[in-house]
Each structure stands twice: as C-alpha cells, then as structure tokens.
Design a protein around this motif. Structure first.
Motif, PDB file in Angstrom:
ATOM      1  N   PRO A 247     -41.656  24.106  24.697  1.00  0.00           N
ATOM      2  CA  PRO A 247     -40.317  23.796  25.737  1.00  0.00           C
ATOM      3  C   PRO A 247     -40.766  24.121  26.913  1.00  0.00           C
ATOM      4  CG  PRO A 247     -39.952  25.596  23.760  1.00  0.00           C
ATOM      5  CD  PRO A 247     -41.357  25.083  23.847  1.00  0.00           C
ATOM      6  N   LEU A 248     -40.133  23.137  27.765  1.00  0.00           N
ATOM      7  CA  LEU A 248     -40.583  23.135  29.413  1.00  0.00           C
ATOM      8  C   LEU A 248     -39.523  24.102  30.344  1.00  0.00           C
ATOM      9  CD1 LEU A 248     -40.749  19.520  31.403  1.00  0.00           C
ATOM     10  CD2 LEU A 248     -40.617  22.084  32.064  1.00  0.00           C
ATOM     11  N   VAL A 249     -39.905  25.145  30.071  1.00  0.00           N
ATOM     12  CA  VAL A 249     -39.589  26.353  30.755  1.00  0.00           C
ATOM     13  C   VAL A 249     -40.453  27.063  31.428  1.00  0.00           C
ATOM     14  CG1 VAL A 249     -37.710  26.544  28.826  1.00  0.00           C
ATOM     15  CG2 VAL A 249     -39.966  28.163  28.725  1.00  0.00           C
ATOM     16  N   LEU A 250     -40.112  28.388  32.085  1.00  0.00           N
ATOM     17  CA  LEU A 250     -41.288  29.122  32.782  1.00  0.00           C
ATOM     18  C   LEU A 250     -42.513  29.488  31.887  1.00  0.00           C
ATOM     19  CD1 LEU A 250     -41.830  30.459  35.334  1.00  0.00           C
ATOM     20  CD2 LEU A 250     -40.602  32.581  34.486  1.00  0.00           C
ATOM     21  N   GLY A 251     -43.634  29.158  32.567  1.00  0.00           N
ATOM     22  CA  GLY A 251     -44.692  29.229  31.623  1.00  0.00           C
ATOM     23  C   GLY A 251     -45.436  28.070  31.360  1.00  0.00           C
ATOM     24  N   HIS A 252     -44.783  26.945  31.181  1.00  0.00           N
ATOM     25  CA  HIS A 252     -45.354  25.687  30.778  1.00  0.00           C
ATOM     26  C   HIS A 252     -46.025  25.085  32.103  1.00  0.00           C
ATOM     27  CE1 HIS A 252     -45.332  21.485  29.681  1.00  0.00           C
ATOM     28  NE2 HIS A 252     -45.167  21.726  28.266  1.00  0.00           N
ATOM     29  N   GLU A 253     -47.225  24.246  31.935  1.00  0.00           N
ATOM     30  CA  GLU A 253     -47.916  23.830  32.762  1.00  0.00           C
ATOM     31  C   GLU A 253     -47.109  22.887  33.676  1.00  0.00           C
ATOM     32  OE1 GLU A 253     -51.607  20.657  33.216  1.00  0.00           O
ATOM     33  OE2 GLU A 253     -51.008  21.476  31.236  1.00  0.00           O
ATOM     34  N   ALA A 254     -45.981  22.143  33.216  1.00  0.00           N
ATOM     35  CA  ALA A 254     -45.122  21.330  34.044  1.00  0.00           C
ATOM     36  C   ALA A 254     -44.004  21.906  34.872  1.00  0.00           C
ATOM     37  CB  ALA A 254     -44.524  20.233  32.958  1.00  0.00           C
ATOM     38  N   TYR A 255     -43.874  23.188  34.377  1.00  0.00           N
ATOM     39  CA  TYR A 255     -42.588  24.096  35.127  1.00  0.00           C
ATOM     40  C   TYR A 255     -43.163  24.143  36.719  1.00  0.00           C
ATOM     41  CZ  TYR A 255     -38.751  27.132  35.732  1.00  0.00           C
ATOM     42  OH  TYR A 255     -37.676  27.826  36.228  1.00  0.00           O
ATOM     43  N   LYS A 256     -42.173  23.917  37.312  1.00  0.00           N
ATOM     44  CA  LYS A 256     -42.402  24.214  39.163  1.00  0.00           C
ATOM     45  C   LYS A 256     -41.150  25.198  39.173  1.00  0.00           C
ATOM     46  CE  LYS A 256     -44.335  19.580  40.219  1.00  0.00           C
ATOM     47  NZ  LYS A 256     -45.657  20.275  40.895  1.00  0.00           N
ATOM     48  N   ALA A 257     -41.618  26.291  39.860  1.00  0.00           N
ATOM     49  CA  ALA A 257     -40.650  27.393  39.898  1.00  0.00           C
ATOM     50  C   ALA A 257     -39.824  27.169  41.222  1.00  0.00           C
ATOM     51  CB  ALA A 257     -41.267  28.767  40.364  1.00  0.00           C
ATOM     52  N   GLU A 258     -40.350  26.185  42.062  1.00  0.00           N
ATOM     53  CA  GLU A 258     -39.313  25.875  43.254  1.00  0.00           C
ATOM     54  C   GLU A 258     -38.249  24.890  42.894  1.00  0.00           C
ATOM     55  OE1 GLU A 258     -43.153  23.221  43.378  1.00  0.00           O
ATOM     56  OE2 GLU A 258     -42.855  25.205  43.077  1.00  0.00           O
ATOM     57  N   TRP A 259     -38.578  24.294  41.638  1.00  0.00           N
ATOM     58  CA  TRP A 259     -37.358  23.338  41.162  1.00  0.00           C
ATOM     59  C   TRP A 259     -36.577  24.113  39.942  1.00  0.00           C
ATOM     60  CZ3 TRP A 259     -40.697  18.176  39.867  1.00  0.00           C
ATOM     61  CH2 TRP A 259     -41.113  17.715  41.223  1.00  0.00           C
ATOM     62  N   ALA A 260     -36.565  25.313  40.108  1.00  0.00           N
ATOM     63  CA  ALA A 260     -35.793  26.103  38.905  1.00  0.00           C
ATOM     64  C   ALA A 260     -34.352  25.753  38.924  1.00  0.00           C
ATOM     65  CB  ALA A 260     -35.936  27.620  39.141  1.00  0.00           C
ATOM     66  N   HIS A 261     -33.609  25.422  39.886  1.00  0.00           N
ATOM     67  CA  HIS A 261     -32.312  25.120  39.949  1.00  0.00           C
ATOM     68  C   HIS A 261     -31.907  23.701  39.277  1.00  0.00           C
ATOM     69  CE1 HIS A 261     -31.419  28.275  42.708  1.00  0.00           C
ATOM     70  NE2 HIS A 261     -32.153  27.979  43.526  1.00  0.00           N
ATOM     71  N   ASP A 263     -32.458  20.381  36.271  1.00  0.00           N
ATOM     72  CA  ASP A 263     -32.664  20.071  34.782  1.00  0.00           C
ATOM     73  C   ASP A 263     -34.270  19.653  34.646  1.00  0.00           C
ATOM     74  OD1 ASP A 263     -31.080  19.262  32.146  1.00  0.00           O
ATOM     75  OD2 ASP A 263     -32.685  17.751  32.722  1.00  0.00           O
ATOM     76  N   ALA A 264     -34.592  20.300  33.593  1.00  0.00           N
ATOM     77  CA  ALA A 264     -35.846  20.103  33.071  1.00  0.00           C
ATOM     78  C   ALA A 264     -36.557  18.783  33.113  1.00  0.00           C
ATOM     79  CB  ALA A 264     -36.373  20.537  31.716  1.00  0.00           C
ATOM     80  N   THR A 265     -35.522  17.797  33.082  1.00  0.00           N
ATOM     81  CA  THR A 265     -35.874  16.328  33.191  1.00  0.00           C
ATOM     82  C   THR A 265     -36.887  16.282  34.599  1.00  0.00           C
ATOM     83  OG1 THR A 265     -33.864  15.766  33.992  1.00  0.00           O
ATOM     84  CG2 THR A 265     -34.259  15.330  31.645  1.00  0.00           C
ATOM     85  N   MET A 266     -36.364  17.011  35.438  1.00  0.00           N
ATOM     86  CA  MET A 266     -37.131  16.589  36.886  1.00  0.00           C
ATOM     87  C   MET A 266     -38.527  17.247  36.735  1.00  0.00           C
ATOM     88  SD  MET A 266     -35.893  18.237  40.617  1.00  0.00           S
ATOM     89  CE  MET A 266     -36.690  17.656  42.194  1.00  0.00           C
ATOM     90  N   HIS A 267     -38.827  18.370  36.193  1.00  0.00           N
ATOM     91  CA  HIS A 267     -40.152  18.852  36.006  1.00  0.00           C
ATOM     92  C   HIS A 267     -40.998  17.883  35.422  1.00  0.00           C
ATOM     93  CE1 HIS A 267     -38.764  23.051  37.026  1.00  0.00           C
ATOM     94  NE2 HIS A 267     -37.729  22.458  36.766  1.00  0.00           N
ATOM     95  N   TRP A 268     -40.298  17.221  34.115  1.00  0.00           N
ATOM     96  CA  TRP A 268     -41.135  16.485  33.087  1.00  0.00           C
ATOM     97  C   TRP A 268     -41.451  15.080  33.620  1.00  0.00           C
ATOM     98  CZ3 TRP A 268     -37.991  14.346  28.140  1.00  0.00           C
ATOM     99  CH2 TRP A 268     -38.931  14.044  27.149  1.00  0.00           C
ATOM    100  N   CYS A 269     -40.450  14.539  34.758  1.00  0.00           N
ATOM    101  CA  CYS A 269     -40.722  13.400  35.219  1.00  0.00           C
ATOM    102  C   CYS A 269     -41.836  13.212  35.986  1.00  0.00           C
ATOM    103  CB  CYS A 269     -39.623  13.154  36.304  1.00  0.00           C
ATOM    104  SG  CYS A 269     -39.731  11.595  37.409  1.00  0.00           S
ATOM    105  N   VAL A 270     -42.472  14.106  36.926  1.00  0.00           N
ATOM    106  CA  VAL A 270     -43.705  13.922  37.520  1.00  0.00           C
ATOM    107  C   VAL A 270     -45.148  14.688  36.610  1.00  0.00           C
ATOM    108  CG1 VAL A 270     -42.474  13.980  39.508  1.00  0.00           C
ATOM    109  CG2 VAL A 270     -43.441  15.934  38.643  1.00  0.00           C
ATOM    110  N   TRP A 271     -44.747  14.985  35.486  1.00  0.00           N
ATOM    111  CA  TRP A 271     -45.917  15.620  34.645  1.00  0.00           C
ATOM    112  C   TRP A 271     -46.181  14.648  33.671  1.00  0.00           C
ATOM    113  CZ3 TRP A 271     -46.608  17.481  29.706  1.00  0.00           C
ATOM    114  CH2 TRP A 271     -47.708  18.182  29.429  1.00  0.00           C
ATOM    115  N   GLY A 272     -45.019  14.098  33.041  1.00  0.00           N
ATOM    116  CA  GLY A 272     -45.436  13.363  31.677  1.00  0.00           C
ATOM    117  C   GLY A 272     -44.880  12.067  31.362  1.00  0.00           C
TER     118      GLY A 272
END
Length: 341
Positions: A247-261, A263-272
C-alpha cells in the motif's frame, strides 16, 4: 484542433531528470527517434535558460529554433499549475498567464496546458472557477501581435485535484467555459488511477484494483462517449503505471511526507508511471477500452503524447535516448493493437 491522423509526441519531462539529461539531448533524441512533436515542460525551459544565461523569453525563442531545425512541432507549453479557484488576486494569476502566453508565442506553439487546481487552500466554487477560466481563455484570444495566432488552453483533470479530479469534471467545466480556444487534455493515468486503481490498500492485497473499479471505469467511459464533444479534445497523453507491491502509505518508498494532504495518486505519479503496455516494467493498467474509445471509436484524430514519470529517470543511464526509444516502441504496440495508420 482537427487533423487527418494521430500525430506522435512526447513530453520533455518524460525523457530524464538527471542533470546530464539536458533539453538539447531530449530534443535531439525526439528528432532522431522520429516523433512529430514535443510538450515543453516549463521547468525544462527554466533550466535551459539558466544553463545558457538567457532570459526565459530568449530561451523560449531558442527552443523554438532548435525544434524547427529538428523538424519537431511544439504541441504545448505545460503546465500552468493552480490557476483557477486560488485565493490570490485573479489579476496576479492572469499576469503569470501572460508570461506563459509570451513564452508560447516565442517558441512557436499555440497551446498551453492547464491542470485542475490541487492547492488545498482553494475554492471549489464552480461558478467562480468557470469565470476565471473564461478570463484565461479570453486572454489567449486578445489581439496578438502581428502575424501571431491566438493561444488555446488544454484543461486536464489531475487525479489528485482537490475539487475536480475526474474526467467528467473536466468535460463539464470545458462545456461551461464555452470558449473555442478552451478544450481538453485527456490523460490515461489520471482517469484510470482515480476511478479504477487503489494505491492505498488494494495494491497491498496484490490486485491493485479498487473495489468496483472495473464498473466505475466502464461508467466513466460510457459517459465520455455520450457527453464529450470530439472537437473539444485538444490532445491526449498516454501512460500506464507500475503495480504496487505494498500500500502506498507512510513508509512506502514512493510516499512523500510533504504531500500527505494529497491523494496517493500524486505520490504514485512521479514514482511509478510508465509508457503504455510496458508490462516488462510492471505496467498493468486496463488500457484497451479507453484507448479504443479515444483513438478509434470517438473518431478523434490529433496529437498523442507519450508520458511517463518514473524514479529511474533520476539515473544517468536512463536518459533521453533510452526513454525516447521506449516511448516510440510503446506507440508501435498501440498502433498494432488497434490497427492505426
């Protein structure tokens, strides 16, 4: 925006993020690989200007010359982020838009991409958003300097947009804006990641699909066929995504703390994000139905831009030449799959 065939482009942001991946290398790779066009990523323009001690306007003009010499059309300058619904004065934002318009004209493109707003401190009041986007469109239609054309704006629904994350939202707003130079940029990632995938939890269960995801995607595409005027499609962006093992949540390599506000699609977008059908890299999106509708059944012809955002773009070895070839190979798969010319 009409064309007799699909024309192939690629975004400069999809051709590498390492300092050695210069804009000159990107444009050279695009030209040699045989693409018809390019989307110029604004930060690439800024970096190019800094590297050559040029103003942004001088850099835009130089980029235009390089593209013409390489027989490359510039599809669009992108993105004009966070324009509509912001709390800042509209005139301040229109002044920024004027700069983009000047840059677009200097480089020789007629299009600027405008994504939906993702700033948390913004309003979702649709009447205000429509009024502001009308003002933007009208700015592009103001009497241009002698010999220059009006500027068009391609509106894109970001999957993590705080008020308008869906393709349905973008289609509705474009209709409400009701300006001939205001249309749609449709992106497979933003549609599928939002309504079909679930990077938060279901990926951890091994499926990567949200409960009811297939039905939601079918409904979305059915509405697209019924409600989207073909003449309002300005261009397409095609990409896939890598299946997530956890799951793309805190602790995942793709998760960016500064983007916590967001949707996870934003984190996923620049990772995979990947080019379409790159299954050898883990791509798994159900692209067949959406591409068949967009490229065949809707009867639309025009610019198709290959797009990816992937952590490997930081690697020096994964550079413009490698990525341009991968994007082109992906397009050949699409052409073969759907019998395109």
């Amino acid at each position: 925006m009409k064309a007799e065939r699909h024309r192939l482009g690629i975004a400069t942001v999809s051709l590498g993020w390492h300092p050695s991946h210069t804009l000159e290398r990107k444009l050279d790779a695009i030209s040699k690989q045989g693409y018809d066009g390019v989307e110029i990523y604004y930060p690439d323009l800024v970096t190019f200007a800094e590297q050559h001690s040029l103003t942004h306007l001088e850099a835009a003009s130089k980029i235009g010359t390089i593209c013409r010499d390489g027989d490359i059309s510039i599809i669009a300058l992108q993105p004009l982020f966070n324009f509509a619904g912001m709390r800042t004065p509209l005139e301040t934002r229109l002044e920024s838009a004027r700069e983009y318009i000047s840059l677009a004209r200097a480089m020789g493109t007629k299009m600027i991409q405008v994504p939906t707003t993702y700033e948390m401190n913004s309003t979702g009041a649709e009447n205000l958003i429509v009024a502001e986007l009308r003002a933007l469109a009208d700015l592009g239609r103001e009497s241009p300097e002698s010999g220059q054309e009006e500027i068009c704006f391609a509106f894109e629904a970001l999957a993590w947009g705080v008020h308008h994350p869906l393709m349905d939202d973008a289609i509705r707003i474009v209709k409400l804006v009701d300006r001939p130079n205001f249309g749609l940029c449709l992106d497979t990632y933003h549609v599928i990641a939002r309504v079909w995938a679930d990077p938060h939890a279901s990926a951890g269960a091994g499926t990567g699909v949200a409960p009811g995801g297939y039905a939601a995607l079918k409904s979305t595409l059915d509405r697209f066929m019924e409600q989207c005027p073909v003449e309002k499609i300005f261009y397409l962006q095609l990409s896939d995504a890598e299946r997530l093992d956890q799951p793309l949540v805190l602790g995942h390599e793709a998760y960016k703390a500064e983007w916590a506000h967001w949707d996870a699609t934003m984190h996923w977008c620049v990772w995979g994000r990947l080019f379409p059908y790159e299954t050898e890299y883990g791509a798994y999106f159900p692209l067949d139905d959406i591409l068949r509708l967009w490229l065949v059944e809707k009867g639309w012809k025009g610019w198709v831009s290959m797009e990816m955002f992937h952590r490997d773009e930081h690697k020096e070895s994964v550079g413009p030449e490698v990525l341009a070839e991968r994007g082109y190979r992906s397009w050949l798969k699409i052409k073969s799959r759907f019998g395109l010319e």
